[in-house]
Design a protein around this motif. Structure first.
Motif, PDB file in Angstrom:
ATOM      1  N   SER A 186      25.759  13.539   8.149  1.00  0.00           N
ATOM      2  CA  SER A 186      24.694  13.875   9.101  1.00  0.00           C
ATOM      3  C   SER A 186      24.688  15.365   9.421  1.00  0.00           C
ATOM      4  CB  SER A 186      24.878  13.066  10.397  1.00  0.00           C
ATOM      5  OG  SER A 186      24.956  11.696  10.142  1.00  0.00           O
ATOM      6  N   PRO A 187      24.558  16.230   8.408  1.00  0.00           N
ATOM      7  CA  PRO A 187      24.529  17.669   8.692  1.00  0.00           C
ATOM      8  C   PRO A 187      23.264  18.045   9.450  1.00  0.00           C
ATOM      9  CG  PRO A 187      23.914  17.271   6.416  1.00  0.00           C
ATOM     10  CD  PRO A 187      24.350  15.950   6.973  1.00  0.00           C
ATOM     11  N   LYS A 188      23.298  19.205  10.101  1.00  0.00           N
ATOM     12  CA  LYS A 188      22.154  19.643  10.908  1.00  0.00           C
ATOM     13  C   LYS A 188      20.908  19.850  10.056  1.00  0.00           C
ATOM     14  CE  LYS A 188      24.912  21.903  14.512  1.00  0.00           C
ATOM     15  NZ  LYS A 188      25.256  23.185  15.191  1.00  0.00           N
ATOM     16  N   GLU A 189      21.112  20.333   8.834  1.00  0.00           N
ATOM     17  CA  GLU A 189      19.967  20.620   7.965  1.00  0.00           C
ATOM     18  C   GLU A 189      20.144  19.896   6.626  1.00  0.00           C
ATOM     19  OE1 GLU A 189      18.509  25.004   9.087  1.00  0.00           O
ATOM     20  OE2 GLU A 189      20.593  24.971   8.408  1.00  0.00           O
ATOM     21  N   PRO A 190      19.875  18.611   6.587  1.00  0.00           N
ATOM     22  CA  PRO A 190      20.089  17.828   5.355  1.00  0.00           C
ATOM     23  C   PRO A 190      19.283  18.328   4.162  1.00  0.00           C
ATOM     24  CG  PRO A 190      18.834  16.563   6.984  1.00  0.00           C
ATOM     25  CD  PRO A 190      19.360  17.778   7.685  1.00  0.00           C
ATOM     26  N   GLU A 191      18.156  18.986   4.450  1.00  0.00           N
ATOM     27  CA  GLU A 191      17.332  19.495   3.343  1.00  0.00           C
ATOM     28  C   GLU A 191      18.004  20.647   2.601  1.00  0.00           C
ATOM     29  OE1 GLU A 191      16.357  21.905   6.962  1.00  0.00           O
ATOM     30  OE2 GLU A 191      16.669  19.764   6.527  1.00  0.00           O
ATOM     31  N   LYS A 192      19.061  21.215   3.185  1.00  0.00           N
ATOM     32  CA  LYS A 192      19.764  22.327   2.546  1.00  0.00           C
ATOM     33  C   LYS A 192      20.986  21.874   1.746  1.00  0.00           C
ATOM     34  CE  LYS A 192      18.267  25.967   5.725  1.00  0.00           C
ATOM     35  NZ  LYS A 192      18.685  27.052   6.640  1.00  0.00           N
ATOM     36  N   ILE A 193      21.199  20.564   1.669  1.00  0.00           N
ATOM     37  CA  ILE A 193      22.301  20.049   0.842  1.00  0.00           C
ATOM     38  C   ILE A 193      21.829  20.013  -0.609  1.00  0.00           C
ATOM     39  CG2 ILE A 193      23.819  18.089   0.386  1.00  0.00           C
ATOM     40  CD1 ILE A 193      24.444  19.618   2.969  1.00  0.00           C
ATOM     41  N   ASP A 194      22.507  20.772  -1.463  1.00  0.00           N
ATOM     42  CA  ASP A 194      22.142  20.877  -2.881  1.00  0.00           C
ATOM     43  C   ASP A 194      23.006  20.008  -3.790  1.00  0.00           C
ATOM     44  OD1 ASP A 194      20.195  22.910  -2.348  1.00  0.00           O
ATOM     45  OD2 ASP A 194      21.837  24.360  -2.177  1.00  0.00           O
ATOM     46  N   TYR A 195      24.249  19.731  -3.349  1.00  0.00           N
ATOM     47  CA  TYR A 195      25.181  18.986  -4.200  1.00  0.00           C
ATOM     48  C   TYR A 195      25.935  17.931  -3.393  1.00  0.00           C
ATOM     49  CZ  TYR A 195      24.542  22.940  -7.407  1.00  0.00           C
ATOM     50  OH  TYR A 195      24.013  23.905  -8.223  1.00  0.00           O
ATOM     51  N   VAL A 196      26.038  16.753  -3.962  1.00  0.00           N
ATOM     52  CA  VAL A 196      26.960  15.727  -3.474  1.00  0.00           C
ATOM     53  C   VAL A 196      28.022  15.582  -4.550  1.00  0.00           C
ATOM     54  CG1 VAL A 196      27.265  13.309  -2.848  1.00  0.00           C
ATOM     55  CG2 VAL A 196      25.189  14.523  -2.144  1.00  0.00           C
ATOM     56  N   ILE A 197      29.256  15.905  -4.192  1.00  0.00           N
ATOM     57  CA  ILE A 197      30.332  15.955  -5.182  1.00  0.00           C
ATOM     58  C   ILE A 197      31.285  14.782  -4.988  1.00  0.00           C
ATOM     59  CG2 ILE A 197      32.209  17.363  -6.130  1.00  0.00           C
ATOM     60  CD1 ILE A 197      30.782  19.812  -4.822  1.00  0.00           C
TER      61      ILE A 197
ATOM     62  N   LEU B 125      20.057  10.038   0.857  1.00  0.00           N
ATOM     63  CA  LEU B 125      20.018  10.700   2.168  1.00  0.00           C
ATOM     64  C   LEU B 125      19.631  12.168   2.054  1.00  0.00           C
ATOM     65  CD1 LEU B 125      23.360   9.300   3.657  1.00  0.00           C
ATOM     66  CD2 LEU B 125      21.040   8.472   4.113  1.00  0.00           C
ATOM     67  N   PHE B 126      19.744  12.724   0.836  1.00  0.00           N
ATOM     68  CA  PHE B 126      19.513  14.167   0.644  1.00  0.00           C
ATOM     69  C   PHE B 126      18.519  14.365  -0.504  1.00  0.00           C
ATOM     70  CE2 PHE B 126      23.893  13.547   2.195  1.00  0.00           C
ATOM     71  CZ  PHE B 126      23.778  14.192   3.420  1.00  0.00           C
ATOM     72  N   ASP B 127      17.279  14.636  -0.144  1.00  0.00           N
ATOM     73  CA  ASP B 127      16.187  14.671  -1.116  1.00  0.00           C
ATOM     74  C   ASP B 127      16.356  15.741  -2.185  1.00  0.00           C
ATOM     75  OD1 ASP B 127      15.050  12.639   0.368  1.00  0.00           O
ATOM     76  OD2 ASP B 127      13.809  13.993   1.565  1.00  0.00           O
ATOM     77  N   ASN B 128      17.041  16.836  -1.848  1.00  0.00           N
ATOM     78  CA  ASN B 128      17.117  17.957  -2.787  1.00  0.00           C
ATOM     79  C   ASN B 128      18.459  18.049  -3.509  1.00  0.00           C
ATOM     80  OD1 ASN B 128      14.546  18.799  -1.840  1.00  0.00           O
ATOM     81  ND2 ASN B 128      15.523  19.785  -0.081  1.00  0.00           N
ATOM     82  N   ALA B 129      19.323  17.056  -3.337  1.00  0.00           N
ATOM     83  CA  ALA B 129      20.694  17.164  -3.861  1.00  0.00           C
ATOM     84  C   ALA B 129      20.847  16.553  -5.247  1.00  0.00           C
ATOM     85  CB  ALA B 129      21.673  16.502  -2.895  1.00  0.00           C
TER      86      ALA B 129
ATOM     87  N   ASP C 231      27.917  23.959   4.965  1.00  0.00           N
ATOM     88  CA  ASP C 231      27.455  25.340   5.098  1.00  0.00           C
ATOM     89  C   ASP C 231      27.192  25.977   3.739  1.00  0.00           C
ATOM     90  OD1 ASP C 231      27.679  25.210   7.886  1.00  0.00           O
ATOM     91  OD2 ASP C 231      29.788  25.798   7.836  1.00  0.00           O
ATOM     92  N   ALA C 232      27.824  25.426   2.696  1.00  0.00           N
ATOM     93  CA  ALA C 232      27.595  25.907   1.330  1.00  0.00           C
ATOM     94  C   ALA C 232      26.682  24.958   0.560  1.00  0.00           C
ATOM     95  CB  ALA C 232      28.932  26.054   0.592  1.00  0.00           C
ATOM     96  N   GLY C 233      26.009  24.070   1.295  1.00  0.00           N
ATOM     97  CA  GLY C 233      25.081  23.147   0.651  1.00  0.00           C
ATOM     98  C   GLY C 233      25.745  22.018  -0.097  1.00  0.00           C
ATOM     99  N   CYS C 234      26.971  21.635   0.303  1.00  0.00           N
ATOM    100  CA  CYS C 234      27.718  20.613  -0.424  1.00  0.00           C
ATOM    101  C   CYS C 234      28.232  19.503   0.493  1.00  0.00           C
ATOM    102  CB  CYS C 234      28.921  21.232  -1.142  1.00  0.00           C
ATOM    103  SG  CYS C 234      28.510  22.504  -2.367  1.00  0.00           S
ATOM    104  N   ILE C 235      28.313  18.313  -0.049  1.00  0.00           N
ATOM    105  CA  ILE C 235      28.970  17.171   0.578  1.00  0.00           C
ATOM    106  C   ILE C 235      30.007  16.674  -0.420  1.00  0.00           C
ATOM    107  CG2 ILE C 235      28.712  14.786   1.377  1.00  0.00           C
ATOM    108  CD1 ILE C 235      27.399  16.632   3.311  1.00  0.00           C
TER     109      ILE C 235
END
Length: 442
Positions: A148-159, A193-197, A258-262
């Motif tokens: 549940s990050p503040k800006e989910p649209e900024k998550i680029d990678y789920v690792i 959960l993350f449209d751009n990841a 903060d680096a766009g990663c989960i």
């Protein structure tokens, strides 16, 4: 194409041949099960049962104690015997719920989702939260908070942390081989959960069978890929894994988001699949019992709350009396003085060694010889020998100035040090002191 990696690191004996070919077997506990109320980062869970209550497998026995917390569920059916402090693997006494196992394993009914794609993001997060899932790689951070990050649209990678770089441990390896579809489904749920990841499975190249298997299974998945990692320790450390797979760097003041990663490990992603698709709370995990002192090293699916002693017995006991017993792996695990402690959501292994290499090296310790090997090995690119000097002399200001808080406590420096200095231990203690003093001032 070259393997993904990072600067620094070491190559300890991995010991994985002892258990890597042993399939995961379910172990049904026989004795009482103990559920510590602090099995995660954040507020302890609060009991919702009382002594004398009868409970079912899958029934909530403790609710979350706050936003950064997680509920706890009974993994067996039986009667609540006690609620009292019990010792855990790290040596602390923690308030715990003790359940007398009736051996019947009667369960509540789980509410499966017929179509996961029909669930909203909020419903998925609620299922993960209600299931009590936390990071099962060791940290124990509540997963619903991480997702549940503040800006989910900024998550680029789920690792997916599939590296399993800690020596001796093989439970994640077996899980990838035996249940890869569940891992992939867990990744698919998180990606929803993350449209751009994009999803990345980071696997060390000492597991070529897993790399091939997962690569074949995701070859038609446009949002997923497998990346082969160079085998070295600590390749699976969160910061190093992020850098190796994406080229992005984070420091002690940042979260992966903060680096766009989960980042989630293998067991956590499978638990997410169980929770969202099958409606099952977190009750089981994979677990390795291994080491040269163990008669029959094995990989188990365990019921959380089972005692370490039972699992040691299930692996045939000891063929030689171990000098060193560790919860977890040899690099970042916790030395134990008793097996009469329960497994938790975050305990991944029982390692029993016939020789105590740490005790032996402590007896051989000398002064620093200024060789610089600890600097070469350090994945955080700091100077462990100098930081240990500051720690031993209680020089907090200098310790912080020399970036001591950037240490990930992987132990590579202590492992490589020819002078056998306890570098990481000194640094770890000073880090706690500095952080505690910062909290007092704030």
């Amino acid at each position: 194409m070259g393997l993904c990696t990072f600067k620094g690191g070491v190559h300890p004996y991995d010991g994985k041949e002892l258990s890597k070919d042993q399939p995961i077997t379910e172990y049904l506990p026989k004795g009482d099960l103990v559920y510590p109320l602090s099995q995660h980062i954040g507020a302890p869970a609060k009991p919702v049962v009382a002594v004398g209550d009868t409970v079912l497998r899958g029934q909530m026995i403790a609710e979350a104690g706050g936003f950064v917390s997680a509920p706890i569920y009974a993994s067996v059916s039986g009667k609540v015997k006690k609620i009292e402090p019990r010792r855990v693997a790290v040596g602390d006494m923690v308030n715990s719920i003790v359940i007398e196992n009736d051996g019947a394993y009667n369960s509540v009914e789980f509410e499966a989702a017929e179509d996961v794609s029909a669930l909203s993001k909020e419903e998925i997060l609620e299922r993960i939260k209600n299931a009590g899932i936390v990071g099962m790689g060791g940290a124990g951070f509540p997963t619903h908070v991480k997702l549940s990050p503040k800006e989910p649209e900024k998550i680029d990678y789920v690792i997916a942390n599939c590296a399993e770089c800690e020596p001796y441990l093989t439970a994640d390896y077996r899980r990838m081989l035996e249940e890869p579809e569940k891992l992939i489904e867990g990744m698919r749920i998180i990606l929803s959960l993350f449209d751009n990841a994009k999803g990345i499975f980071g696997i060390e190249d000492n597991k070529p069978d897993c790399i091939k298997l997962l690569s074949d299974l995701v070859k038609d998945e446009p949002r997923m890929e497998v990346k082969a990692l160079k085998t070295k320790y600590p390749q699976g450390s969160e910061r190093q894994l992020i850098y190796a797979t994406t080229g992005r760097a984070i420091n002690s003041t940042m979260l992966p988001a903060d680096a766009g990663c989960i980042v989630d490990n293998v067991d956590t992603m499978v638990a997410i699949y169980h929770a969202v698709k099958l409606g099952m709370p977190l009750m089981n995990r994979t677990f390795t019992v291994t080491g040269d002192a163990v008669s029959e090293p094995k990989n188990f699916s365990i019921y959380i709350g089972t005692s370490f002693q039972e699992l040691a017995d299930a692996a045939g006991g000891f063929k030689t009396q171990p000098q060193k017993i560790i919860s977890g792996g040899p690099m970042m695990g916790f030395a134990m003085f008793t097996l009469d402690v329960p497994t938790t959501k975050t305990t991944s292994a029982l390692l029993c060694l016939s020789e105590d290499a740490v005790q032996k090296s402590e007896a051989q310790a000398t002064n620093c010889i200024n060789c610089g090997r600890c600097v070469e090995a350090c994945p955080s690119r700091i100077v462990p020998s100098r930081l240990a000097d500051f720690a031993e002399n209680q020089q907090e200001e200098q310790f912080e100035k020399w970036n001591g808080l950037e240490c990930v406590e992987c132990g590579s420096c202590s492992f490589i040090c020819p002078a056998k200095r306890n570098l990481v231990q000194a640094i770890r203690v000073m880090k706690k002191t500095v952080l505690a003093n910062k909290r007092k001032k704030s």
